[in-house]
Design a protein around this motif. Structure first.
Motif, PDB file in Angstrom:
ATOM      1  N   VAL A  27     -28.357  85.600  15.373  1.00  0.00           N
ATOM      2  CA  VAL A  27     -28.452  84.111  15.046  1.00  0.00           C
ATOM      3  C   VAL A  27     -29.463  84.285  13.899  1.00  0.00           C
ATOM      4  N   SER A  28     -30.664  84.981  13.972  1.00  0.00           N
ATOM      5  CA  SER A  28     -31.414  84.994  12.554  1.00  0.00           C
ATOM      6  C   SER A  28     -30.649  85.737  11.524  1.00  0.00           C
ATOM      7  N   LEU A  86     -28.409  82.663  10.153  1.00  0.00           N
ATOM      8  CA  LEU A  86     -29.236  81.794   9.419  1.00  0.00           C
ATOM      9  C   LEU A  86     -29.804  82.128   7.946  1.00  0.00           C
ATOM     10  N   VAL A 123     -27.079  82.116   5.680  1.00  0.00           N
ATOM     11  CA  VAL A 123     -26.728  80.751   5.077  1.00  0.00           C
ATOM     12  C   VAL A 123     -27.797  80.178   4.155  1.00  0.00           C
ATOM     13  N   ALA A 124     -29.260  80.444   4.548  1.00  0.00           N
ATOM     14  CA  ALA A 124     -30.077  79.924   3.703  1.00  0.00           C
ATOM     15  C   ALA A 124     -30.257  80.424   2.570  1.00  0.00           C
TER      16      ALA A 124
END
Length: 78
Positions: free
Chosen positions: A49-50, A53, A56-57
């Motif tokens: 998940v990190s 994310l 995406v960031a």
């Protein structure tokens, strides 16, 4: 066209290095599936998940800081 070919070659080389570097992990002994080593399985979802994310960031930041101002006629922040 030459820059595209260089980028493709670099990506292919990086993928090849990753596969070659990960090959010894596939040859690990089955003892790693033992209950004595079950403590590290909790980290996999957090790391996955990190990673998603983070991608995406970074993509969102690039779109917001570079692409949107570029196509709207404003100066790009450096």
């Amino acid at each position: 066209m030459m820059a595209v070919m260089q980028a493709v070659r670099a990506a292919a080389l990086a993928a090849l290095v990753l596969v070659v570097a990960a090959a010894p992990a596939g040859a690990s002994p089955p003892v790693l599936g033992d209950q004595n080593y079950a403590w590290f399985y909790w980290a996999a979802p957090i790391l996955a998940v990190s990673g998603v994310l983070m991608i995406v960031a970074l993509s969102g930041g690039y779109l917001r800081k570079v692409l949107f101002p570029k196509y709207r006629g404003r100066k790009v922040q450096e």
